[in-house]
Write a protein that holds these residues in place. Structure first.
Motif, PDB file in Angstrom:
ATOM      1  N   TYR A  95       0.880  -1.179   0.000  1.00  0.00           N
ATOM      2  CA  TYR A  95       0.000   0.000   0.000  1.00  0.00           C
ATOM      3  C   TYR A  95       0.911   1.222   0.000  1.00  0.00           C
ATOM      4  N   MET A  96       1.361   1.611  -1.184  1.00  0.00           N
ATOM      5  CA  MET A  96       2.398   2.634  -1.295  1.00  0.00           C
ATOM      6  C   MET A  96       2.112   3.614  -2.422  1.00  0.00           C
ATOM      7  N   PRO A  97       2.689   4.807  -2.336  1.00  0.00           N
ATOM      8  CA  PRO A  97       2.543   5.789  -3.428  1.00  0.00           C
ATOM      9  C   PRO A  97       3.550   5.517  -4.538  1.00  0.00           C
ATOM     10  N   MET A  98       3.534   6.341  -5.577  1.00  0.00           N
ATOM     11  CA  MET A  98       4.425   6.137  -6.727  1.00  0.00           C
ATOM     12  C   MET A  98       5.826   6.655  -6.436  1.00  0.00           C
ATOM     13  N   ILE A  99       6.556   5.860  -5.678  1.00  0.00           N
ATOM     14  CA  ILE A  99       7.977   6.112  -5.466  1.00  0.00           C
ATOM     15  C   ILE A  99       8.684   4.853  -5.976  1.00  0.00           C
ATOM     16  N   PRO A 100       9.961   4.925  -6.320  1.00  0.00           N
ATOM     17  CA  PRO A 100      10.625   3.754  -6.928  1.00  0.00           C
ATOM     18  C   PRO A 100      10.543   2.511  -6.045  1.00  0.00           C
ATOM     19  N   GLU A 101      10.391   2.708  -4.731  1.00  0.00           N
ATOM     20  CA  GLU A 101      10.314   1.560  -3.827  1.00  0.00           C
ATOM     21  C   GLU A 101       9.055   0.722  -4.080  1.00  0.00           C
ATOM     22  N   LEU A 102       8.041   1.297  -4.728  1.00  0.00           N
ATOM     23  CA  LEU A 102       6.819   0.521  -4.991  1.00  0.00           C
ATOM     24  C   LEU A 102       7.069  -0.563  -6.047  1.00  0.00           C
ATOM     25  N   PRO A 103       7.493  -0.217  -7.270  1.00  0.00           N
ATOM     26  CA  PRO A 103       7.817  -1.321  -8.189  1.00  0.00           C
ATOM     27  C   PRO A 103       8.955  -2.189  -7.660  1.00  0.00           C
ATOM     28  N   ALA A 104       9.900  -1.597  -6.907  1.00  0.00           N
ATOM     29  CA  ALA A 104      10.993  -2.407  -6.351  1.00  0.00           C
ATOM     30  C   ALA A 104      10.430  -3.458  -5.402  1.00  0.00           C
ATOM     31  N   ALA A 105       9.430  -3.092  -4.616  1.00  0.00           N
ATOM     32  CA  ALA A 105       8.827  -4.048  -3.680  1.00  0.00           C
ATOM     33  C   ALA A 105       8.108  -5.166  -4.437  1.00  0.00           C
ATOM     34  N   MET A 106       7.452  -4.801  -5.542  1.00  0.00           N
ATOM     35  CA  MET A 106       6.772  -5.826  -6.345  1.00  0.00           C
ATOM     36  C   MET A 106       7.800  -6.831  -6.879  1.00  0.00           C
ATOM     37  N   LEU A 107       8.905  -6.292  -7.392  1.00  0.00           N
ATOM     38  CA  LEU A 107       9.948  -7.163  -7.942  1.00  0.00           C
ATOM     39  C   LEU A 107      10.618  -7.996  -6.851  1.00  0.00           C
ATOM     40  N   ALA A 108      10.713  -7.430  -5.649  1.00  0.00           N
ATOM     41  CA  ALA A 108      11.305  -8.185  -4.540  1.00  0.00           C
ATOM     42  C   ALA A 108      10.436  -9.407  -4.224  1.00  0.00           C
TER      43      ALA A 108
END
Ligand code: WT7
Length: 669
Positions: free
Chosen positions: A152-165
């Motif tokens: 549950y995150m905003p559009m910061i690079p950590e969001l797609p990074a978390a999906m990929l993690a």
């Protein structure tokens, strides 16, 4: 740019054809190449998709490219599988594969924050290291293969990074758009039951900051009440002005991302997964009941999103791509997180809204990063159009090459503005029709090959075999209008609904056995072009987002003065469709009640679902038009909502015809 040929649009205007530019280096250059590839994709799908899939890394090759085109749930359960027996990993294909191919120093993300001057750059090598650190942290928190993780995150690079993690360690992500309420979030958490939730302290969209962590806290109270416990909440500190001390923290459960993740190793072994293992769940609205958890698997989704990205945006390594969608929607899954990274694309991630601090922001971003491929929604186009062309013309936009549209039918007026003003008449528009369920583009032009007609999504993508059915389920031929269905499996389609395969079959396959039912109406013209007309079920498309009428009705009746509600779509100049709610109050209420009650009802819906479901109109209804058997006649309500009460049609089946006059007298009250 129009070559002057005429085309019979359903709108009764003539907008002309827009021939594809002659691009010899386009991935699909010319109609002949499209025709040949499309033909092969249907005639020899094993060969066609097998050849494309070879380009990816598979730890283990498939035994067969696919299984089952059976969409007839009467014969056997619908069980679609692609790349059977294969093993792969999406994070590996998005990151390691590109880094190993020498793309490590390439920019993966240009991040542009909500406020001017906030930005950062992440290369493919950096993203790989970041993903490994998050993956290692998740493992340390007990997350493994097949485990659910809610994001549950905003559009910061950590969001797609978390999906990929998650993808790297075989966990199944469920991203919830950070505009949904605590109640909606809790429902999704209770459905997928993650042990770990990833969030962020706050987000700024436009002028005001929103405390995401506060919403997660509220949601988790409801989750506990619902009988599930989340062990860990990983919180990315993004509060800006505020300090950590201002963020409510539950010791033992809440963990600061920057502390916990930064101490993890920057390498992490890849978990090799079966091609048909689940990759993610994404909840979407249907006509009835609670939102459905659409489940996608690895192999076919990888091949489908990467291939559509390559061809539909004609992506070359010299491009800079910007998709304005949030990762909380399918567009952000397929065309921010996966499709572009699988192609080693460089993209812009934008946290804010295109009208902040002013209506030139989007074009400022285009110039700043030299964006060549822009992918956005008709609602955003109409909204920017309403500020006037000066805002666009202040900026050069010379880098733009291809413009994309998604989410709802694009009206020809918006199409022409996008084409002529934004693209200066130079850039083909790809109007991409697809759905959360289809995973990837289905009906879409290819920019170097397809002659465009404003308002038409044009022709099917490779491997997609559409058909148009009459109400009775007969397949219509040639020029026709009816229900859009798909006749055979394509790689990126959903495989099931989370925990409910029976609902999956009932929703998509039982109505017209042998076909995937899209829920959309469409027209096919004499050239075989498809024109999407809108949903044929009780789903409203607000700004390109699906809202079920039943969900809004359910939210309204949570207010203790609301006895019953009936919700229908209305035309809206910016949002495409708006939400029009007829509300019956508890017995004994005088109509119209004091005006404050409307505000309270609207607030209830925003609290239960989220701001995207805000009703545009509340219309008091001492009685609703019902049949003798008690069924609400929505057809009549739709007519009243669109002020077409002169053509209500047959009202003879109404139990009490006088409700209509009462309703009309209360319009605007
Ligand atoms: C519904 C799917 C696909 C990503 C965003 C929405 C409508 C979507 C178009 C288009 C006409 C469109 C359809 C579809 N829709 N794109 N280009 N032309 N209609 O995903 O929330 O799953 O909604 O959006 O009605 O069924 P979604």
């Amino acid at each position: 740019m129009s070559n002057g040929a005429v085309h019979p649009e359903p709108h009764g205007h003539v907008y002309g054809h827009y021939a594809a530019p002659k691009w010899p280096d386009a991935h699909c250059s010319g109609k002949e190449q499209y025709d040949a590839m499309y033909k092969e994709s249907l005639a020899a799908p094993e060969k066609f998709w097998g050849r494309i899939a070879e380009k990816f890394y598979w730890k283990k090759k498939w035994e067969a490219p696919f299984h089952s085109y059976n969409f007839d749930s009467r014969k056997a359960p619908v069980n679609v599988q692609w790349f059977i027996g294969a093993e792969t990993n999406l994070a590996y294909n998005c990151l390691d594969r590109n880094v190993e191919a020498g793309q490590g120093d390439r920019v993966a993300f240009y991040w542009e924050g909500n406020d001017l001057g906030e930005d950062s750059t992440t290369t493919y090598s950096q993203l790989l290291a970041q993903v490994c650190q998050i993956a290692n942290y998740l493992k340390s928190a007990g997350v493994g293969r097949g485990d659910d993780v809610t994001i549950y995150m905003p559009m910061i690079p950590e969001l797609p990074a978390a999906m990929l993690a998650c993808a790297r360690i075989g966990a199944v992500h469920s991203v919830v758009f950070a505009g949904f309420s605590a109640e909606s979030l809790s429902g999704r958490i209770l459905d997928s039951k993650p042990r770990v939730v990833l969030t962020c302290s706050a987000v700024k969209r436009g002028a005001k900051p929103i405390s995401l962590k506060g919403i997660v806290d509220d949601a988790l109270v409801k989750v506990t009440a619902g009988g599930h416990e989340v062990d860990t909440v990983l919180v990315y500190d993004h509060t800006r002005a505020a300090t950590r001390a201002d963020v409510a923290f539950t010791p033992g459960r809440d963990v600061w991302w920057q502390d916990a993740v930064s101490e993890q190793p920057t390498t992490c072994e890849v978990e090799w997964m079966g091609a048909e293992d689940p990759l993610f769940k994404l909840y979407t609205s249907g006509s009835t009941g609670k939102p459905k958890g659409v489940e996608h698997t690895l192999g076919g989704y990888m091949v489908g999103t990467a291939t559509t990205f390559k061809y539909v945006f004609d992506h070359h390594l010299s491009d800079v791509y910007w998709c304005t969608a949030d990762c909380g929607w399918i567009t952000g899954h397929s065309y921010v997180a996966y499709g572009p990274l699988l192609n080693a694309a460089t993209q812009v991630l934008f946290e804010g809204v295109p009208t902040h601090p002013d209506a030139g922001r989007a074009w400022d971003i285009v110039d700043k990063y030299k964006v060549s491929l822009l992918y956005t929604a008709p609602t955003a186009i109409r909204s920017l159009q309403s500020f006037g062309p000066e805002w666009v013309k202040k900026y050069s936009r010379a880098s733009l090459r291809i413009l994309g549209s998604v989410g709802e039918p694009i009206n020809p007026e918006a199409w022409l503005w996008y084409h002529d003003v934004v693209g200066g008449g130079r850039c083909p528009i790809v109007d991409t029709w697809w759905q959360t369920e289809t995973g990837a583009h289905m009906i879409t032009p290819l920019p170097g090959a397809t002659t465009l007609v404003p308002g038409s999504a044009t022709l099917p993508f490779f491997g997609v075999e559409p058909a148009v059915l009459s109400e009775k389920g007969e397949e219509l031929q040639g020029e026709c209008e009816g229900y859009l269905v798909i006749k055979r499996a394509w790689p990126s389609g959903m495989r099931t609904l989370s925990g409910d395969h029976a609902r999956f079959e009932a929703t998509y396959f039982n109505l017209y056995p042998g076909y995937y039912f899209t829920g959309d109406g469409c027209r096919r013209d004499k050239d075989g072009y498809y024109w999407l007309i809108g949903r044929v079920d009780d789903v409203i498309n607000v700004s390109g987002h699906r809202i079920g009428t039943a969900e809004v009705e359910g939210a309204l009746t949570q207010h203790d003065r609301c006895a019953e509600a009936a919700v229908v779509p209305m035309e809206h100049p910016i949002k495409g469709q708006g939400i029009y709610a007829f509300v019956t109050l508890m017995q004994g209420t005088e109509y119209p009640p004091p005006p404050a009650l409307k505000k309270e009802l609207v607030a209830t819906v925003r609290e239960v679902i989220g701001p995207i479901a805000t009703p545009d109109v509340i219309h008091w209804a001492p009685g609703l038009p019902k049949t003798r058997s008690g069924k609400i006649m929505r057809r009549i309500l739709r007519k009243i909502a669109s002020k077409e009460e002169d053509s209500l049609g047959d009202t003879s089946t109404l139990a009490d015809p006088s409700v209509i006059q009462t309703l009309l007298a209360l319009r605007g009250k």
